[in-house]
Design a protein around this motif. Sequence first.
Motif, PDB file in Angstrom:
ATOM      1  N   ASP A 199      35.978  33.370  69.024  1.00  0.00           N
ATOM      2  CA  ASP A 199      36.626  32.437  69.958  1.00  0.00           C
ATOM      3  C   ASP A 199      37.911  33.027  70.522  1.00  0.00           C
ATOM      4  O   ASP A 199      38.167  32.957  71.732  1.00  0.00           O
ATOM      5  CB  ASP A 199      36.932  31.120  69.247  1.00  0.00           C
ATOM      6  CG  ASP A 199      35.730  30.194  69.188  1.00  0.00           C
ATOM      7  OD1 ASP A 199      34.636  30.613  69.630  1.00  0.00           O
ATOM      8  OD2 ASP A 199      35.873  29.056  68.699  1.00  0.00           O
ATOM      9  N   ARG A 232      37.108  35.870  72.980  1.00  0.00           N
ATOM     10  CA  ARG A 232      36.465  35.403  74.214  1.00  0.00           C
ATOM     11  C   ARG A 232      37.458  34.647  75.109  1.00  0.00           C
ATOM     12  O   ARG A 232      37.541  34.899  76.324  1.00  0.00           O
ATOM     13  CB  ARG A 232      35.285  34.507  73.866  1.00  0.00           C
ATOM     14  CG  ARG A 232      34.491  34.035  75.062  1.00  0.00           C
ATOM     15  CD  ARG A 232      33.169  33.403  74.646  1.00  0.00           C
ATOM     16  NE  ARG A 232      33.351  32.194  73.840  1.00  0.00           N
ATOM     17  CZ  ARG A 232      33.173  32.141  72.524  1.00  0.00           C
ATOM     18  NH1 ARG A 232      32.827  33.223  71.850  1.00  0.00           N
ATOM     19  NH2 ARG A 232      33.331  31.005  71.870  1.00  0.00           N
ATOM     20  N   PHE A 233      38.241  33.738  74.534  1.00  0.00           N
ATOM     21  CA  PHE A 233      39.125  32.899  75.358  1.00  0.00           C
ATOM     22  C   PHE A 233      40.385  33.640  75.786  1.00  0.00           C
ATOM     23  O   PHE A 233      40.940  33.357  76.853  1.00  0.00           O
ATOM     24  CB  PHE A 233      39.464  31.618  74.604  1.00  0.00           C
ATOM     25  CG  PHE A 233      38.272  30.732  74.373  1.00  0.00           C
ATOM     26  CD1 PHE A 233      37.364  30.470  75.394  1.00  0.00           C
ATOM     27  CD2 PHE A 233      38.033  30.168  73.126  1.00  0.00           C
ATOM     28  CE1 PHE A 233      36.258  29.669  75.182  1.00  0.00           C
ATOM     29  CE2 PHE A 233      36.931  29.367  72.905  1.00  0.00           C
ATOM     30  CZ  PHE A 233      36.038  29.110  73.939  1.00  0.00           C
ATOM     31  N   ALA A 256      39.077  35.364  78.802  1.00  0.00           N
ATOM     32  CA  ALA A 256      38.752  34.475  79.912  1.00  0.00           C
ATOM     33  C   ALA A 256      39.994  33.878  80.556  1.00  0.00           C
ATOM     34  O   ALA A 256      40.057  33.735  81.785  1.00  0.00           O
ATOM     35  CB  ALA A 256      37.828  33.358  79.426  1.00  0.00           C
ATOM     36  N   CYS A 257      40.987  33.527  79.751  1.00  0.00           N
ATOM     37  CA  CYS A 257      42.163  32.824  80.282  1.00  0.00           C
ATOM     38  C   CYS A 257      43.266  33.775  80.741  1.00  0.00           C
ATOM     39  O   CYS A 257      43.953  33.495  81.726  1.00  0.00           O
ATOM     40  CB  CYS A 257      42.716  31.867  79.223  1.00  0.00           C
ATOM     41  SG  CYS A 257      41.578  30.536  78.790  1.00  0.00           S
ATOM     42  N   HIS A 305      37.695  24.062  65.453  1.00  0.00           N
ATOM     43  CA  HIS A 305      37.127  22.853  66.046  1.00  0.00           C
ATOM     44  C   HIS A 305      37.479  21.604  65.254  1.00  0.00           C
ATOM     45  O   HIS A 305      36.965  20.526  65.561  1.00  0.00           O
ATOM     46  CB  HIS A 305      35.610  22.984  66.155  1.00  0.00           C
ATOM     47  CG  HIS A 305      35.174  24.104  67.036  1.00  0.00           C
ATOM     48  ND1 HIS A 305      33.850  24.487  67.166  1.00  0.00           N
ATOM     49  CD2 HIS A 305      35.876  24.954  67.834  1.00  0.00           C
ATOM     50  CE1 HIS A 305      33.759  25.506  67.998  1.00  0.00           C
ATOM     51  NE2 HIS A 305      34.986  25.808  68.405  1.00  0.00           N
ATOM     52  N   ASP A 338      47.071  28.621  82.736  1.00  0.00           N
ATOM     53  CA  ASP A 338      46.052  29.313  81.935  1.00  0.00           C
ATOM     54  C   ASP A 338      46.300  29.127  80.439  1.00  0.00           C
ATOM     55  O   ASP A 338      45.349  29.071  79.644  1.00  0.00           O
ATOM     56  CB  ASP A 338      46.039  30.806  82.277  1.00  0.00           C
ATOM     57  CG  ASP A 338      45.596  31.067  83.703  1.00  0.00           C
ATOM     58  OD1 ASP A 338      44.679  30.358  84.165  1.00  0.00           O
ATOM     59  OD2 ASP A 338      46.172  31.953  84.352  1.00  0.00           O
ATOM     60  N   LYS A 387      44.962  25.784  79.486  1.00  0.00           N
ATOM     61  CA  LYS A 387      43.507  25.900  79.425  1.00  0.00           C
ATOM     62  C   LYS A 387      43.079  26.610  78.140  1.00  0.00           C
ATOM     63  O   LYS A 387      42.079  26.236  77.500  1.00  0.00           O
ATOM     64  CB  LYS A 387      43.001  26.656  80.647  1.00  0.00           C
ATOM     65  CG  LYS A 387      41.487  26.809  80.721  1.00  0.00           C
ATOM     66  CD  LYS A 387      41.080  27.579  81.968  1.00  0.00           C
ATOM     67  CE  LYS A 387      39.568  27.773  82.028  1.00  0.00           C
ATOM     68  NZ  LYS A 387      39.171  28.567  83.226  1.00  0.00           N
ATOM     69  N   LEU A 388      43.846  27.622  77.737  1.00  0.00           N
ATOM     70  CA  LEU A 388      43.550  28.344  76.503  1.00  0.00           C
ATOM     71  C   LEU A 388      43.633  27.416  75.296  1.00  0.00           C
ATOM     72  O   LEU A 388      42.749  27.430  74.425  1.00  0.00           O
ATOM     73  CB  LEU A 388      44.523  29.514  76.342  1.00  0.00           C
ATOM     74  CG  LEU A 388      44.420  30.313  75.031  1.00  0.00           C
ATOM     75  CD1 LEU A 388      43.111  31.077  74.973  1.00  0.00           C
ATOM     76  CD2 LEU A 388      45.603  31.262  74.881  1.00  0.00           C
ATOM     77  N   GLU A 433      43.192  24.217  75.193  1.00  0.00           N
ATOM     78  CA  GLU A 433      42.067  23.282  75.226  1.00  0.00           C
ATOM     79  C   GLU A 433      40.777  23.934  74.735  1.00  0.00           C
ATOM     80  O   GLU A 433      39.965  23.295  74.060  1.00  0.00           O
ATOM     81  CB  GLU A 433      41.871  22.740  76.639  1.00  0.00           C
ATOM     82  CG  GLU A 433      42.968  21.799  77.099  1.00  0.00           C
ATOM     83  CD  GLU A 433      42.642  21.162  78.431  1.00  0.00           C
ATOM     84  OE1 GLU A 433      43.010  20.000  78.627  1.00  0.00           O
ATOM     85  OE2 GLU A 433      42.015  21.837  79.273  1.00  0.00           O
ATOM     86  N   GLN A 434      40.583  25.201  75.087  1.00  0.00           N
ATOM     87  CA  GLN A 434      39.332  25.857  74.732  1.00  0.00           C
ATOM     88  C   GLN A 434      39.323  26.351  73.288  1.00  0.00           C
ATOM     89  O   GLN A 434      38.300  26.258  72.601  1.00  0.00           O
ATOM     90  CB  GLN A 434      39.073  27.012  75.702  1.00  0.00           C
ATOM     91  CG  GLN A 434      38.787  26.548  77.124  1.00  0.00           C
ATOM     92  CD  GLN A 434      38.472  27.704  78.047  1.00  0.00           C
ATOM     93  OE1 GLN A 434      38.795  28.861  77.766  1.00  0.00           O
ATOM     94  NE2 GLN A 434      37.853  27.396  79.179  1.00  0.00           N
ATOM     95  N   VAL A 435      40.447  26.871  72.819  1.00  0.00           N
ATOM     96  CA  VAL A 435      40.503  27.371  71.441  1.00  0.00           C
ATOM     97  C   VAL A 435      40.470  26.210  70.449  1.00  0.00           C
ATOM     98  O   VAL A 435      39.835  26.302  69.395  1.00  0.00           O
ATOM     99  CB  VAL A 435      41.767  28.231  71.227  1.00  0.00           C
ATOM    100  CG1 VAL A 435      41.909  28.603  69.739  1.00  0.00           C
ATOM    101  CG2 VAL A 435      41.698  29.492  72.057  1.00  0.00           C
TER     102      VAL A 435
END
Length: 707
Positions: A209, A212-213, A216-217, A269, A290, A293-294, A296-298
Amino acid sequence: MYILELQYDNAALNEQGVFSLSGSHETPGRWNVIEKSHAPLQEELLRLVALSCSGCTDFLNRLDFELKSLVETRKKNLHLELCWRSHIPQNRTVFASGPVKSAVAITKKGAPRRLGREKARLLPDKYPYLKLSKWCPPSRHTVFAYGSGINLSNADHDFDFHDPFFQLKRIHSLFDSRAGLTHAPSFLASLHYRAVRCRRYMPASILGDLQRFFAACFGLQTSAWMQKDADIAALWEQVPAHLKLPLLPVMDAARHLHDALPSQPNPLHFPGVMILDSPEKYCPQDYFPDWIKLLEQVFPAMQFIVALSPLAYQNFYKNFSWGTLPQFKDYHQHYPPRTTPSAPSSPLSPGTMLMVDVDGRLPNLALMKLARHYREKGYPVQLARKEACVPDAEAVFASCVFNLDSSRRRFFKMQSFYGQKFCGGGSGVDLHMRLPADIEAKDPDFDLYPELQERALGFLTRGCPFKCPFCIVPVKEGRPRQVSDVKSLVQGRKKLILLDDNILAHPECEKLLQELAARKIAVNFNQTLDLSLVDESRAGLLRRIQACNVNFKRSVYHFSLNDDSNLQSLRRKYELLAFNSKNNVEFICMYGYNTTLAQDLERFKFLRSLPGAYVFVQQYQPILNGPPPQMENYFDGQADRYIDELIRICFPQCMKSMEKYYRWLSKRYVEAFGTLHMGLVDTIFRYNNRFNRGKYIASLAGTRKIM
């Protein structure tokens, strides 16, 4: 956990008020953003939130911060009441519970206090009250708080829980800008080793995770992080300096979730609360969207409480969606309370005979026979466990099996309450009391313990020819004798919990084993078998019987081994049974009576050499009027060498049982030598409850207080 509402009284700057998070109490908002129109007020509010939900109330005064500065006057305490929802990790799934309320106070001298139900006065009574724990597991209060002064110095390299108050590290930054956060490259290197080299699923999920994030971010080149030969320290150095600071809280929260939830598939999670004070000060403006957003995704299940400057606050409102938090299954719907009450409902039916199982771990055979006797006479019968003080029982029969202080307290409390209505017995209080012969001859009432279902329970033989001084059987039962036959005992059932003290010592044991095998009855040899009495004929009969655990869920043979005498003879007996590594052969090993450390070591080495064998240890508990432990010469000058050898012995199963022995041994070592054997400590905390390691070390295995 999720926060629903905080009410406070007598705060230095905010005085009295309510901080209600966006959304309803059933669905709290994911983003809760505060405008820092008057920075000191908002900073204090964030600190109040962190103090109320940190889960480490009793040692908050170890923060490098003057807690009394948060109290408005010196006449009253600062009073905090929190409405919150807990989340429970269970079987790799997350369940929700609550909402509940809890209360905390900071005294006028700055001392933190956990408050009881009677002191709660702000939140409505509709919420159940939960007093906070002194030492709570780190998964209960997953709260992370970060101040505006994050820096890369004073990094935290302790990944082995040396600090008993490590949970304070999660919120320390909000109170002290000098507080160190996780050393990012060290944490990444640890994750990489376990994820890539050891192929562990949980660290691989976290590392995947993050890799990847981050890419992406922020557009970071992180693909090499998953390579086996990756130099993580060098790869972290390639991260631009202006991005390391905003990534630091992400790494720190990931590390603490990793430590708190070792059994979860992906701890990132898990629900939690992240408090951020002025993150725009360490995250460049161009990267701020960003970065949000990071987060929120992590952390897809994280609740955020953020204080922003007026400009950053306006930009947040313009550019971000508020989002919602995920819903989790209700814990109490999936895991309802046990249906068997410990005490009967009152009032009882007229004439009820109350049977009290004070401390039994198995259904109590004597109570079952008494229940049969009185049901046949037309009396209603009810079972209670541990203790029951209800005034309307016709008569009370209590059985106390173990000579334990807790059992005897319950027993004599009921004796005092019921007076002449009370009749009690059992091995824990009287070794010579017996049921009347006519009641002893009756079949047990299996309806008293419906959990038995299709399992039979009882004795074919009683007694033992040996006179072991620690054992209750010679005193209570005497020489071996047959008390039942197979057909009468099982009554058509195909599963039998056999309570015989030493069935192999009876002259007719082969005839009994032959019948059990011929009838294809699965047997739990509950009181173990005596390996020294096995011969070729008996070995063949035992192997024909399907031996099981008490729940009949797995095949297992039970033997006992209480000292290290005649081990080679026992090895030959064991070989007659032709067990292999696929069999489950459990040896009950008593410790803490009269063996030395060297003798314990010999027993465990011997068992480890037997195919299929593993150990289940039990500490010696003296029988009524039995001999005390004889442990004066337990250590004989080579304790360190013996312990070093002992902790290298690893059985294929049931090592959780060995952990109890290790803890007992560790405490005796401290009492003898005044220090810990650190190899033993490392073994105790290698897999289970690692977060308690620092407390264990600081308290010298629980022999001294640390607060």
